[in-house]
Design a protein around this motif. Sequence first.
Motif, PDB file in Angstrom:
ATOM      1  N   ARG A 125       0.894  -1.239   0.283  1.00 24.00           N
ATOM      2  CA  ARG A 125      -0.427   0.476   0.042  1.00 24.00           C
ATOM      3  C   ARG A 125       1.081   1.313  -0.021  1.00 24.00           C
ATOM      4  O   ARG A 125       1.355   2.756  -0.753  1.00 24.00           O
ATOM      5  CB  ARG A 125      -0.651   0.041   1.639  1.00 24.00           C
ATOM      6  CG  ARG A 125      -1.868   1.176   1.153  1.00 24.00           C
ATOM      7  CD  ARG A 125      -3.402   0.337   2.370  1.00 24.00           C
ATOM      8  NE  ARG A 125      -2.491   0.647   3.885  1.00 24.00           N
ATOM      9  CZ  ARG A 125      -2.781  -1.003   4.434  1.00 24.00           C
ATOM     10  NH1 ARG A 125      -2.716  -1.601   3.332  1.00 24.00           N
ATOM     11  NH2 ARG A 125      -1.980  -0.962   5.822  1.00 24.00           N
ATOM     12  N   ALA A 126       1.364   1.110   0.643  1.00 24.04           N
ATOM     13  CA  ALA A 126       2.989   2.280   0.997  1.00 24.04           C
ATOM     14  C   ALA A 126       2.825   2.651  -0.269  1.00 24.04           C
ATOM     15  O   ALA A 126       3.889   3.603  -0.506  1.00 24.04           O
ATOM     16  CB  ALA A 126       3.671   1.834   2.112  1.00 24.04           C
ATOM     17  N   LEU A 127       4.080   1.398  -0.771  1.00 26.03           N
ATOM     18  CA  LEU A 127       4.845   1.471  -2.421  1.00 26.03           C
ATOM     19  C   LEU A 127       3.851   1.884  -3.226  1.00 26.03           C
ATOM     20  O   LEU A 127       4.136   2.900  -4.232  1.00 26.03           O
ATOM     21  CB  LEU A 127       4.974   0.281  -2.703  1.00 26.03           C
ATOM     22  CG  LEU A 127       6.000   0.114  -3.911  1.00 26.03           C
ATOM     23  CD1 LEU A 127       7.170   1.288  -3.895  1.00 26.03           C
ATOM     24  CD2 LEU A 127       6.369  -1.005  -4.213  1.00 26.03           C
ATOM     25  N   LEU A 128       3.103   2.036  -3.272  1.00 26.81           N
ATOM     26  CA  LEU A 128       1.183   2.161  -4.949  1.00 26.81           C
ATOM     27  C   LEU A 128       1.566   3.682  -4.416  1.00 26.81           C
ATOM     28  O   LEU A 128       1.482   4.235  -4.883  1.00 26.81           O
ATOM     29  CB  LEU A 128      -0.139   1.058  -4.399  1.00 26.81           C
ATOM     30  CG  LEU A 128       0.076  -0.175  -4.675  1.00 26.81           C
ATOM     31  CD1 LEU A 128      -1.324  -0.496  -4.789  1.00 26.81           C
ATOM     32  CD2 LEU A 128       0.899  -0.340  -6.888  1.00 26.81           C
ATOM     33  N   ALA A 129       1.401   4.310  -3.329  1.00 23.07           N
ATOM     34  CA  ALA A 129       0.719   5.653  -2.799  1.00 23.07           C
ATOM     35  C   ALA A 129       2.682   6.454  -3.306  1.00 23.07           C
ATOM     36  O   ALA A 129       1.880   7.303  -3.300  1.00 23.07           O
ATOM     37  CB  ALA A 129       0.729   5.464  -1.412  1.00 23.07           C
ATOM     38  N   PHE A 130       3.647   5.688  -2.561  1.00 17.52           N
ATOM     39  CA  PHE A 130       4.615   6.005  -3.554  1.00 17.52           C
ATOM     40  C   PHE A 130       4.607   6.424  -5.233  1.00 17.52           C
ATOM     41  O   PHE A 130       5.140   7.582  -5.769  1.00 17.52           O
ATOM     42  CB  PHE A 130       5.403   5.797  -2.919  1.00 17.52           C
ATOM     43  CG  PHE A 130       6.995   6.012  -3.839  1.00 17.52           C
ATOM     44  CD1 PHE A 130       7.933   7.096  -3.354  1.00 17.52           C
ATOM     45  CD2 PHE A 130       7.556   5.000  -4.645  1.00 17.52           C
ATOM     46  CE1 PHE A 130       8.699   7.960  -3.616  1.00 17.52           C
ATOM     47  CE2 PHE A 130       9.459   5.425  -5.395  1.00 17.52           C
ATOM     48  CZ  PHE A 130       9.464   6.738  -5.187  1.00 17.52           C
ATOM     49  N   PHE A 131       4.635   5.579  -5.867  1.00 18.72           N
ATOM     50  CA  PHE A 131       4.019   5.832  -6.934  1.00 18.72           C
ATOM     51  C   PHE A 131       3.362   6.726  -7.266  1.00 18.72           C
ATOM     52  O   PHE A 131       3.619   7.303  -9.300  1.00 18.72           O
ATOM     53  CB  PHE A 131       3.780   4.090  -7.702  1.00 18.72           C
ATOM     54  CG  PHE A 131       4.495   3.087  -7.812  1.00 18.72           C
ATOM     55  CD1 PHE A 131       6.238   3.035  -7.514  1.00 18.72           C
ATOM     56  CD2 PHE A 131       4.084   2.095  -7.644  1.00 18.72           C
ATOM     57  CE1 PHE A 131       6.813   2.164  -7.682  1.00 18.72           C
ATOM     58  CE2 PHE A 131       5.594   0.804  -7.706  1.00 18.72           C
ATOM     59  CZ  PHE A 131       6.846   1.063  -7.333  1.00 18.72           C
TER      60      PHE A 131
END
Length: 374
Positions: free
Chosen positions: A88-94
């Motif tokens: 979830r954090a990685l998708l928000a970063f993208f």
Amino acid sequence: MGVTPDYREFTLSLAQVVQTHIDCPLRYLEYREGSARLGLEPGPGHSEELPLDGPVGKPSDMPESPAPVTAPWCVTLLSPAAGLGQLRALLAFFDEQQWQVRSAETLSRNRDCTVIRFQLDARLEFTPARHACLQQAERLGADLVLQPGDTQRPPRLAGFDMDSTLIDAEVIDELAKITGIGEQVSAITEAAMRGELDFRQSFKRRMALLRGFSERRLAEIAPQLPIKEGAQRLLLALRALGCKSAILSGGFTYFAHYLQREKLAVDIVHANELEFADGALTGEVVEPIVDGQRKRELLGEMANEMELELGQVIAVGDGANDIPMLNLGALGIAIHPKPKVRLEAPQAITHFGLDAALYLFGFNDRQLAALLGE
């Protein structure tokens, strides 16, 4: 004998993933055409049914091969403890970076090494984007590797540093410990690897301190050199793929040739020569010294001799004197790097062994097992 998986598969959109508020171990993610399949384990405190909206099914097998890379960029997550919160954090970063996920494939489902490759549609400047990935990786407690999509392929030539890259030691420091000047020499080595001292001058200073070291003792030390985790597996895989590998080291041919002969599937060796007189080191250096610039020149010369484009060449190292060659070819992979090198190398792996580099060539675990006969 098969083992029943202790996780289940959920089918969600990426928007649904971002909107979830629970965390649990993530075994795999396969995403394309707007639909994501996730292998999830019930976490502590959850009932048997995970509170997620979406179809639930049995875990699916890893595909025989990943989907072809068609996007201009890839970001690979290599996580020692992948979870839904991490995803979830990685998708928000993208989303913050305005990088659109075209597809995602899981290359490794191991509990202690989950590897997920994201294909991205993005217009980006490589250096600031790479630094953003490094910062996000620290927040995630994982490795996050950015590379052009067309570099997700096996190389034809790979150049490797030796000390602290293929072996878990700095040989010159080990010699110094035996002679009782270990702290003095290791301090010089560390400063040189951090880029605080000129490598050539630091090398001459350290060699002068080793004058009189017995050649017999060198033969005793060579078999004791610890091989870096994953080094043998990576080099065997490269050989099976038809890729030539070379040691390009500021260390010594004496030890590099021993490794080539006894331990590692290495094809070519370029390193520094030791000078002896009456069975002992003279403390002098033999020119040309293999420093950072010399490593880059040698790798380029080998590529020319093999009639290879630089896009077919990679380099792997850990110290400041590796930076020139790390920035030469398609990939420059810093393995467990010094801080300066982590910032300047095109790619970096900090949490795993050398064989994790195989995922950056586009392989999944099924392909690697077949390649290596595992």
